[in-house]
Design a protein around this motif. Sequence first.
Motif, PDB file in Angstrom:
ATOM      1  N   LEU A  79      70.323  25.500  34.487  1.00 53.66           N
ATOM      2  CA  LEU A  79      70.341  26.826  33.880  1.00 53.66           C
ATOM      3  C   LEU A  79      71.672  27.498  34.167  1.00 53.66           C
ATOM      4  N   PHE A  80      72.221  28.173  33.149  1.00 54.39           N
ATOM      5  CA  PHE A  80      73.451  28.942  33.299  1.00 54.39           C
ATOM      6  C   PHE A  80      73.263  30.284  32.604  1.00 54.39           C
ATOM      7  N   ALA A  81      73.887  31.315  33.137  1.00 54.77           N
ATOM      8  CA  ALA A  81      73.808  32.648  32.524  1.00 54.77           C
ATOM      9  C   ALA A  81      75.190  33.280  32.548  1.00 54.77           C
ATOM     10  N   ASP A  82      75.652  33.788  31.386  1.00 56.75           N
ATOM     11  CA  ASP A  82      76.937  34.472  31.370  1.00 56.75           C
ATOM     12  C   ASP A  82      76.727  35.985  31.485  1.00 56.75           C
ATOM     13  N   ASP A  83      77.810  36.734  31.538  1.00 55.30           N
ATOM     14  CA  ASP A  83      77.711  38.182  31.763  1.00 55.30           C
ATOM     15  C   ASP A  83      77.338  38.963  30.513  1.00 55.30           C
ATOM     16  N   TYR A  84      77.115  38.265  29.406  1.00 53.51           N
ATOM     17  CA  TYR A  84      76.694  38.929  28.171  1.00 53.51           C
ATOM     18  C   TYR A  84      75.200  38.749  27.908  1.00 53.51           C
ATOM     19  N   GLY A  85      74.494  38.193  28.906  1.00 53.15           N
ATOM     20  CA  GLY A  85      73.058  38.009  28.769  1.00 53.15           C
ATOM     21  C   GLY A  85      72.662  36.730  28.068  1.00 53.15           C
ATOM     22  N   ASN A  86      73.621  35.891  27.738  1.00 55.72           N
ATOM     23  CA  ASN A  86      73.309  34.609  27.108  1.00 55.72           C
ATOM     24  C   ASN A  86      72.839  33.598  28.160  1.00 55.72           C
ATOM     25  N   ILE A  87      71.900  32.761  27.759  1.00 59.29           N
ATOM     26  CA  ILE A  87      71.331  31.740  28.632  1.00 59.29           C
ATOM     27  C   ILE A  87      71.672  30.370  28.057  1.00 59.29           C
ATOM     28  N   TYR A  88      71.990  29.438  28.955  1.00 59.20           N
ATOM     29  CA  TYR A  88      72.338  28.081  28.555  1.00 59.20           C
ATOM     30  C   TYR A  88      71.449  27.108  29.334  1.00 59.20           C
ATOM     31  N   PHE A 108      68.789  34.707  37.922  1.00 54.31           N
ATOM     32  CA  PHE A 108      67.893  34.155  36.914  1.00 54.31           C
ATOM     33  C   PHE A 108      67.104  33.002  37.523  1.00 54.31           C
ATOM     34  N   VAL A 109      65.828  32.954  37.225  1.00 56.76           N
ATOM     35  CA  VAL A 109      64.945  31.940  37.794  1.00 56.76           C
ATOM     36  C   VAL A 109      64.079  31.347  36.688  1.00 56.76           C
ATOM     37  N   ILE A 110      63.975  30.031  36.683  1.00 58.38           N
ATOM     38  CA  ILE A 110      62.963  29.381  35.861  1.00 58.38           C
ATOM     39  C   ILE A 110      61.872  28.870  36.801  1.00 58.38           C
ATOM     40  N   LYS A 111      60.660  29.333  36.588  1.00 53.51           N
ATOM     41  CA  LYS A 111      59.500  28.815  37.316  1.00 53.51           C
ATOM     42  C   LYS A 111      58.304  28.834  36.373  1.00 53.51           C
ATOM     43  N   ASP A 112      57.470  27.826  36.484  1.00 51.09           N
ATOM     44  CA  ASP A 112      56.309  27.673  35.600  1.00 51.09           C
ATOM     45  C   ASP A 112      56.737  27.728  34.128  1.00 51.09           C
ATOM     46  N   ASN A 113      57.949  27.176  33.870  1.00 44.09           N
ATOM     47  CA  ASN A 113      58.495  27.108  32.505  1.00 44.09           C
ATOM     48  C   ASN A 113      58.715  28.482  31.874  1.00 44.09           C
ATOM     49  N   LYS A 114      58.880  29.500  32.701  1.00 46.95           N
ATOM     50  CA  LYS A 114      59.213  30.837  32.223  1.00 46.95           C
ATOM     51  C   LYS A 114      60.498  31.307  32.892  1.00 46.95           C
ATOM     52  N   LEU A 115      61.237  32.170  32.189  1.00 44.05           N
ATOM     53  CA  LEU A 115      62.496  32.702  32.710  1.00 44.05           C
ATOM     54  C   LEU A 115      62.268  34.092  33.291  1.00 44.05           C
ATOM     55  N   TYR A 116      62.687  34.288  34.537  1.00 47.12           N
ATOM     56  CA  TYR A 116      62.552  35.578  35.220  1.00 47.12           C
ATOM     57  C   TYR A 116      63.937  36.106  35.568  1.00 47.12           C
ATOM     58  N   LEU A 117      64.054  37.418  35.540  1.00 43.13           N
ATOM     59  CA  LEU A 117      65.322  38.099  35.805  1.00 43.13           C
ATOM     60  C   LEU A 117      65.147  39.038  36.985  1.00 43.13           C
ATOM     61  N   TYR A 118      66.029  38.922  37.990  1.00 42.69           N
ATOM     62  CA  TYR A 118      65.970  39.765  39.172  1.00 42.69           C
ATOM     63  C   TYR A 118      67.295  40.525  39.289  1.00 42.69           C
ATOM     64  N   PRO A 119      67.323  41.814  38.949  1.00 46.30           N
ATOM     65  CA  PRO A 119      68.572  42.585  39.044  1.00 46.30           C
ATOM     66  C   PRO A 119      69.128  42.563  40.471  1.00 46.30           C
ATOM     67  N   SER A 170      80.778  25.768  34.404  1.00 45.01           N
ATOM     68  CA  SER A 170      80.485  27.189  34.491  1.00 45.01           C
ATOM     69  C   SER A 170      80.502  27.793  33.096  1.00 45.01           C
ATOM     70  N   VAL A 171      79.773  28.902  32.935  1.00 43.42           N
ATOM     71  CA  VAL A 171      79.856  29.675  31.686  1.00 43.42           C
ATOM     72  C   VAL A 171      80.372  31.085  32.000  1.00 43.42           C
TER      73      VAL A 171
END
Length: 229
Positions: free
Chosen positions: A4-13, A210-221, A45-46
Amino acid sequence: MKDLFADDYGNIYLYKSKDFSFTKYDSLGKQKGKLMFALPFKIQSVQNPLNIPSFSENAQELKLYDQNLNEIQTVNFRQKFGMIKMAYAEDLQQIWLLDESSKRLIQYAFRDDRIINSYPFDIDFEHIIDLLAYNNKVYVLTKNHFSGYNFKSEKIFEIPSENGKRLRRENDNILVLSKNAVKKLVSNSLITVFKEEKAQIVDKNSASNFVIKDNKLYLYPIQKEPAKK
């Protein structure tokens, strides 16, 4: 296995090693681009989504992609070097290379095909997972350790590290991302700055973990530290 990768524009890879696919999604989950590699590639990296580096040890090349995952450039190492074990694109001008056949660390200006520096680097190349060069130091992540070296291949520190996936630099901070945690190098020790026990994958950008668990994406500020007076 995914990454999993996340850039600063909220895009997920998402990178899937099963089919060597690399897919970009926007913050709403809409697919924005997809690559299908013929061989395994390591996405570095992204952090700069306009210029995404990826390295293939099998193909002995580094490819650069733009924000739409269109290929910008391919840098082939076969003709100029021996066996490149790991590559780290420091910026848009130069790459750090670990040449396993000659046991060298090479600073390579790929835009004009010129070797800037070459250092004897006699370390164990076999279990290297990731490489990062910064501020006259080389950081190496292996299966069981995170280590720092100077350019004479003298070890500065070695820290036990399990499930490490990749290294990341944020300004002067060096981070180790593992399966379920983000750790920061502080005084030659690793300090956990984020952890989620049940995570399958973690990543971060400048604002969130950013976390993937149980095949779901979670966001922790990320809680910003108060400015020092």
